[in-house]
Design a protein around this motif. Sequence first.
Motif, PDB file in Angstrom:
ATOM      1  N   LEU A  84       0.823  -1.208   0.000  1.00 24.81           N
ATOM      2  CA  LEU A  84       0.000   0.000   0.000  1.00 24.81           C
ATOM      3  C   LEU A  84       0.857   1.258   0.000  1.00 24.81           C
ATOM      4  CD1 LEU A  84      -2.784  -1.031   2.552  1.00 24.81           C
ATOM      5  CD2 LEU A  84      -2.998  -0.879   0.072  1.00 24.81           C
ATOM      6  N   LEU A 101       2.308   1.815  -3.451  1.00 24.15           N
ATOM      7  CA  LEU A 101       1.290   2.323  -4.365  1.00 24.15           C
ATOM      8  C   LEU A 101       0.985   3.790  -4.103  1.00 24.15           C
ATOM      9  CD1 LEU A 101      -1.397  -0.506  -4.682  1.00 24.15           C
ATOM     10  CD2 LEU A 101      -0.107   0.551  -6.532  1.00 24.15           C
ATOM     11  N   PHE A 102       0.849   4.136  -2.830  1.00 21.12           N
ATOM     12  CA  PHE A 102       0.502   5.517  -2.500  1.00 21.12           C
ATOM     13  C   PHE A 102       1.585   6.471  -2.981  1.00 21.12           C
ATOM     14  CE2 PHE A 102       0.568   9.244   0.239  1.00 21.12           C
ATOM     15  CZ  PHE A 102      -0.734   9.692   0.102  1.00 21.12           C
ATOM     16  N   HIS A 162       1.870   7.551  -6.570  1.00 22.54           N
ATOM     17  CA  HIS A 162       0.933   8.578  -7.040  1.00 22.54           C
ATOM     18  C   HIS A 162       1.101   9.914  -6.319  1.00 22.54           C
ATOM     19  CE1 HIS A 162      -1.717   5.992  -9.527  1.00 22.54           C
ATOM     20  NE2 HIS A 162      -1.353   5.034  -8.689  1.00 22.54           N
ATOM     21  N   MET A 185      -6.169   7.026  -0.078  1.00 23.05           N
ATOM     22  CA  MET A 185      -6.252   6.581  -1.472  1.00 23.05           C
ATOM     23  C   MET A 185      -7.218   5.408  -1.520  1.00 23.05           C
ATOM     24  SD  MET A 185      -3.102   5.607  -4.042  1.00 23.05           S
ATOM     25  CE  MET A 185      -3.396   4.928  -5.688  1.00 23.05           C
ATOM     26  N   GLU A 186      -7.989   5.323  -2.603  1.00 22.94           N
ATOM     27  CA  GLU A 186      -8.970   4.260  -2.745  1.00 22.94           C
ATOM     28  C   GLU A 186      -8.723   3.453  -4.022  1.00 22.94           C
ATOM     29  OE1 GLU A 186      -9.964   7.515  -2.662  1.00 22.94           O
ATOM     30  OE2 GLU A 186     -10.528   7.724  -0.552  1.00 22.94           O
ATOM     31  N   MET A 222      -7.277   0.724  -4.565  1.00 21.38           N
ATOM     32  CA  MET A 222      -5.915   0.238  -4.752  1.00 21.38           C
ATOM     33  C   MET A 222      -5.891  -1.200  -5.260  1.00 21.38           C
ATOM     34  SD  MET A 222      -4.197   2.132  -1.463  1.00 21.38           S
ATOM     35  CE  MET A 222      -2.517   2.399  -2.026  1.00 21.38           C
ATOM     36  N   TRP A 223      -6.992  -1.920  -5.040  1.00 14.38           N
ATOM     37  CA  TRP A 223      -7.060  -3.293  -5.539  1.00 14.38           C
ATOM     38  C   TRP A 223      -7.100  -3.333  -7.054  1.00 14.38           C
ATOM     39  CZ3 TRP A 223     -11.162  -5.646  -8.238  1.00 14.38           C
ATOM     40  CH2 TRP A 223     -12.366  -4.924  -8.302  1.00 14.38           C
ATOM     41  N   GLU A 242      -5.051  -1.739  -8.875  1.00 15.90           N
ATOM     42  CA  GLU A 242      -3.685  -1.551  -9.352  1.00 15.90           C
ATOM     43  C   GLU A 242      -2.705  -2.604  -8.853  1.00 15.90           C
ATOM     44  OE1 GLU A 242      -2.041   2.399  -9.349  1.00 15.90           O
ATOM     45  OE2 GLU A 242      -3.971   3.250  -8.805  1.00 15.90           O
ATOM     46  N   SER A 243      -3.122  -3.417  -7.901  1.00 19.13           N
ATOM     47  CA  SER A 243      -2.179  -4.350  -7.285  1.00 19.13           C
ATOM     48  C   SER A 243      -2.810  -5.726  -7.117  1.00 19.13           C
ATOM     49  CB  SER A 243      -1.737  -3.813  -5.918  1.00 19.13           C
ATOM     50  OG  SER A 243      -1.141  -4.819  -5.141  1.00 19.13           O
ATOM     51  N   VAL A 251      -2.992  -6.508  -3.288  1.00 14.95           N
ATOM     52  CA  VAL A 251      -4.131  -5.877  -2.611  1.00 14.95           C
ATOM     53  C   VAL A 251      -5.439  -6.551  -3.037  1.00 14.95           C
ATOM     54  CG1 VAL A 251      -5.354  -3.707  -2.216  1.00 14.95           C
ATOM     55  CG2 VAL A 251      -2.868  -3.698  -2.472  1.00 14.95           C
ATOM     56  N   PHE A 253      -7.058   3.283   1.786  1.00 17.30           N
ATOM     57  CA  PHE A 253      -5.778   3.426   2.468  1.00 17.30           C
ATOM     58  C   PHE A 253      -5.900   4.661   3.341  1.00 17.30           C
ATOM     59  CE2 PHE A 253      -1.620   5.643   2.413  1.00 17.30           C
ATOM     60  CZ  PHE A 253      -0.812   4.687   3.009  1.00 17.30           C
TER      61      PHE A 253
END
Length: 344
Positions: free
Chosen positions: A123, A126-127, A130, A142-143, A145-146, A148-149, A152, A181
């Motif tokens: 997480l 990923l954060f 961005h 951040m929302e 996220m699943w 993109e990963s 997650v 997140f």
Amino acid sequence: MANYQKINVEAKSLSNFKANSDIPAANAQTDRIDETWSGTNEQWWNWYTSLADNSKEPLNQETLIPLNEQVAPQLPSIKELQQELAEPYPISEEQIQQFQTDSYIRIKNILSPGSLSLLRQELKQLFYRHHKLDPNRKFSSMELMWQESDTVKEFVLSKRLGKLAANLLQVSSVRVYHDDFLCKEPGCGRTPWHYDGFHYPIASNNIGTFWIPLQLTPKAMGPLELAKGMELHKLVKEIPFDKFSQSHDHAIREMLQALDIQVDSEPFLLGEVSFQHCLNVHGAGANHTNEQRIAFGISYFENGSRVISSPTLISGDWQKFMPGIQPSEIISSPYNPIVYDLVD
């Protein structure tokens, strides 16, 4: 009820609250909330956390509490993670009834230390992919996220969490609303008192959220504060909401104290999570430590639910989480897959 009415009147007359400067200009023209949110979801979180009254929990950046470094556990392989998240978590009828009465439940050892450490690592990567490092940012969010990963995604779409959510909500099938997140940087203030059902643009009360802290979370770090009682939201609903100040948060806290409502603000152990009903009244403490308090939220709702007819600014950029779905329509976008169905 007499005490509550007195608190409500007093809250309206308070004039020492900080004016809000985080609300977008388009939403600052009137005091109405029945309008569309004009900013991003990150802006929504900045605005929303600014509505917390920190007068009784003042922050001092120079005296943040240092925490002992936690020993990093061994990270699981993806196969080991998949095996863990595929295994159902046993829940008793007594626990289900406790949840239905109290409006929340805390459960230990839902996830292993290794899997939580892996999720925290993913997480954060990923954060910061961005967002630039910003020493002035106190609340990071951040929302989705699943999306993109793959790591997650294993958590958000897991049968382990999906089935547990369905069992606690006592429904046969659930979909994902979205993930969150939620990072309180050192010195970040409180999260205001609220209940999620006031925010969700979903025409159902069969909605619940897992709050998964990704480190040991002592009181000084700002764990969730969960008020006990499924009916308590009815009192909160009657307190006027002010989108410009901390008066709403202040009035709820005064009401909880006056009515001697039991509030669970105990520390969270590693692997312990909470699942709160959308009608649960809750907030979170300030982070008085020198470490990030990171939590991951996953919200699920009953399959077949619809969008409410008139979403407001309280729902933020809700169409981000269910693209293509219009007010009053059944929610079934690709962003809201079914994660558990009793028939399957």
